[in-house]
Write a protein that holds these residues in place. Structure first.
Motif, PDB file in Angstrom:
ATOM      1  N   UNK A  59       0.786  -1.224   0.000  1.00  0.00           N
ATOM      2  CA  UNK A  59       0.000   0.000   0.000  1.00  0.00           C
ATOM      3  C   UNK A  59       0.822   1.281   0.000  1.00  0.00           C
ATOM      4  N   UNK A  60       2.137   1.171   0.231  1.00  0.00           N
ATOM      5  CA  UNK A  60       2.966   2.375   0.316  1.00  0.00           C
ATOM      6  C   UNK A  60       4.070   2.371  -0.729  1.00  0.00           C
ATOM      7  N   UNK A  61       4.297   3.533  -1.310  1.00  0.00           N
ATOM      8  CA  UNK A  61       5.333   3.637  -2.360  1.00  0.00           C
ATOM      9  C   UNK A  61       5.992   5.010  -2.227  1.00  0.00           C
ATOM     10  N   UNK A  62       6.867   5.191  -1.258  1.00  0.00           N
ATOM     11  CA  UNK A  62       7.503   6.492  -1.053  1.00  0.00           C
ATOM     12  C   UNK A  62       8.574   6.797  -2.093  1.00  0.00           C
ATOM     13  N   UNK A  63       8.703   8.060  -2.403  1.00  0.00           N
ATOM     14  CA  UNK A  63       9.721   8.548  -3.348  1.00  0.00           C
ATOM     15  C   UNK A  63      10.655   9.479  -2.592  1.00  0.00           C
ATOM     16  N   UNK A  64      11.961   9.220  -2.657  1.00  0.00           N
ATOM     17  CA  UNK A  64      12.936  10.020  -1.926  1.00  0.00           C
ATOM     18  C   UNK A  64      13.888  10.724  -2.878  1.00  0.00           C
ATOM     19  N   UNK A  65      14.067  12.008  -2.645  1.00  0.00           N
ATOM     20  CA  UNK A  65      15.112  12.765  -3.306  1.00  0.00           C
ATOM     21  C   UNK A  65      16.257  12.829  -2.312  1.00  0.00           C
ATOM     22  N   UNK A  66      17.331  12.152  -2.608  1.00  0.00           N
ATOM     23  CA  UNK A  66      18.396  12.005  -1.597  1.00  0.00           C
ATOM     24  C   UNK A  66      19.147  13.302  -1.370  1.00  0.00           C
ATOM     25  N   UNK A  67      19.344  14.084  -2.424  1.00  0.00           N
ATOM     26  CA  UNK A  67      20.016  15.388  -2.310  1.00  0.00           C
ATOM     27  C   UNK A  67      19.341  16.296  -3.335  1.00  0.00           C
ATOM     28  N   UNK A  68      18.328  17.005  -2.889  1.00  0.00           N
ATOM     29  CA  UNK A  68      17.465  17.738  -3.802  1.00  0.00           C
ATOM     30  C   UNK A  68      18.226  18.798  -4.612  1.00  0.00           C
ATOM     31  N   UNK A  69      17.823  18.927  -5.868  1.00  0.00           N
ATOM     32  CA  UNK A  69      18.380  19.962  -6.749  1.00  0.00           C
ATOM     33  C   UNK A  69      17.225  20.802  -7.288  1.00  0.00           C
ATOM     34  N   UNK A  70      17.558  22.008  -7.755  1.00  0.00           N
ATOM     35  CA  UNK A  70      16.511  22.919  -8.232  1.00  0.00           C
ATOM     36  C   UNK A  70      15.759  22.328  -9.417  1.00  0.00           C
ATOM     37  N   UNK A  71      16.438  21.508 -10.210  1.00  0.00           N
ATOM     38  CA  UNK A  71      15.796  20.909 -11.384  1.00  0.00           C
ATOM     39  C   UNK A  71      14.709  19.900 -10.990  1.00  0.00           C
ATOM     40  N   UNK A  72      14.666  19.540  -9.724  1.00  0.00           N
ATOM     41  CA  UNK A  72      13.643  18.618  -9.252  1.00  0.00           C
ATOM     42  C   UNK A  72      12.395  19.341  -8.732  1.00  0.00           C
ATOM     43  N   UNK A  73      12.401  20.653  -8.843  1.00  0.00           N
ATOM     44  CA  UNK A  73      11.171  21.401  -8.566  1.00  0.00           C
ATOM     45  C   UNK A  73      10.120  20.984  -9.589  1.00  0.00           C
TER      46      UNK A  73
END
Lengths: 117, 114
Positions: B72-86
């Protein structure tokens, strides 16, 4: 190359007019699925229809109808007697046979429809 | 019928931070998906999962990590966020075990990276 092309970026119509949203797709698979989704201003994605590649019969659902033509690789969506509530971004999508690794689900860039009262 | 719930709905963070977007579905659908939506690109697949403990890359997986320890769970992690991931991120699921195309979408998470 774009797998799904929605050439109409924005369309405006007056309420009660009919409007057709175009979708052209590209695939070498013989088995594939085509979809339409609606994204109203509130942002959620609403599933409208799925059609498999072996079923070319046109479909009508209330004021909505879909014209699937394999000969032209098109899956166009027509709204009859448009209403203000139809204002949204509409996405066409293609899914190819998943038995081939890497084949995925491709969305078009969307057509923004504005219905003017 | 709660469907698919994404949290948070809005998130602002800084570059280099780790951020996790949550996705929870109440139907026990086998297939789940993560998309990002950007102007001019439509929706692009980041990762998908065929079942618990089975995940695979989509079109734009770089910079993202997923897990699926429970159906039932499917988390998404950005390990080191960048501006292009906005972007706006959508989680989705498919209705039938043999149906591998997303049909049900969450309401989206609007992520801004400063």
């Amino acid at each position: 190359a774009q797998k799904v092309t929605q050439a109409q970026t924005e369309i405006s119509v007056v309420e009660k007019e009919d409007v057709t949203l175009d979708c052209v797709y590209e695939t070498r698979d013989t088995t594939y699925y085509l979809f339409w989704y609606k994204q109203p201003p509130s942002g959620e994605l609403v599933f409208l229809i799925r059609r498999n590649s072996f079923d070319e019969q046109n479909e009508i659902s209330g004021r909505y109808s879909w014209n699937f033509q394999k000969s032209t690789s098109s899956f166009n969506f027509t709204i009859t007697a448009s209403q203000v509530v139809d204002s949204a971004v509409y996405f066409c999508a293609l899914s190819e046979a998943w038995s081939v690794p890497g084949n995925q689900f491709y969305f078009g860039t969307g057509t923004s429809l504005t219905v003017i009262p | 019928d709660a469907g698919i719930t994404q949290s948070p709905r809005y998130k602002i963070t800084e570059t280099g931070r780790q951020v996790t977007l949550m996705c929870h579905q109440t139907w026990s659908h086998s297939y789940m998906f993560w998309y990002r939506q950007d102007l001019g690109h439509g929706l692009r697949l980041i990762y998908y999962s065929a079942a618990a403990d089975i995940t695979d890359k989509g079109e734009v997986p770089d910079g993202y990590v997923v897990s699926r320890s429970k159906t039932e769970n499917f988390p998404l992690t950005l390990e080191s966020a960048t501006r292009s991931q906005t972007s706006v991120y959508f989680c989705a699921s498919s209705a039938n075990p043999e149906d591998r195309q997303p049909q049900h979408f969450g309401d989206g998470t609007r992520l801004s990276i400063l």
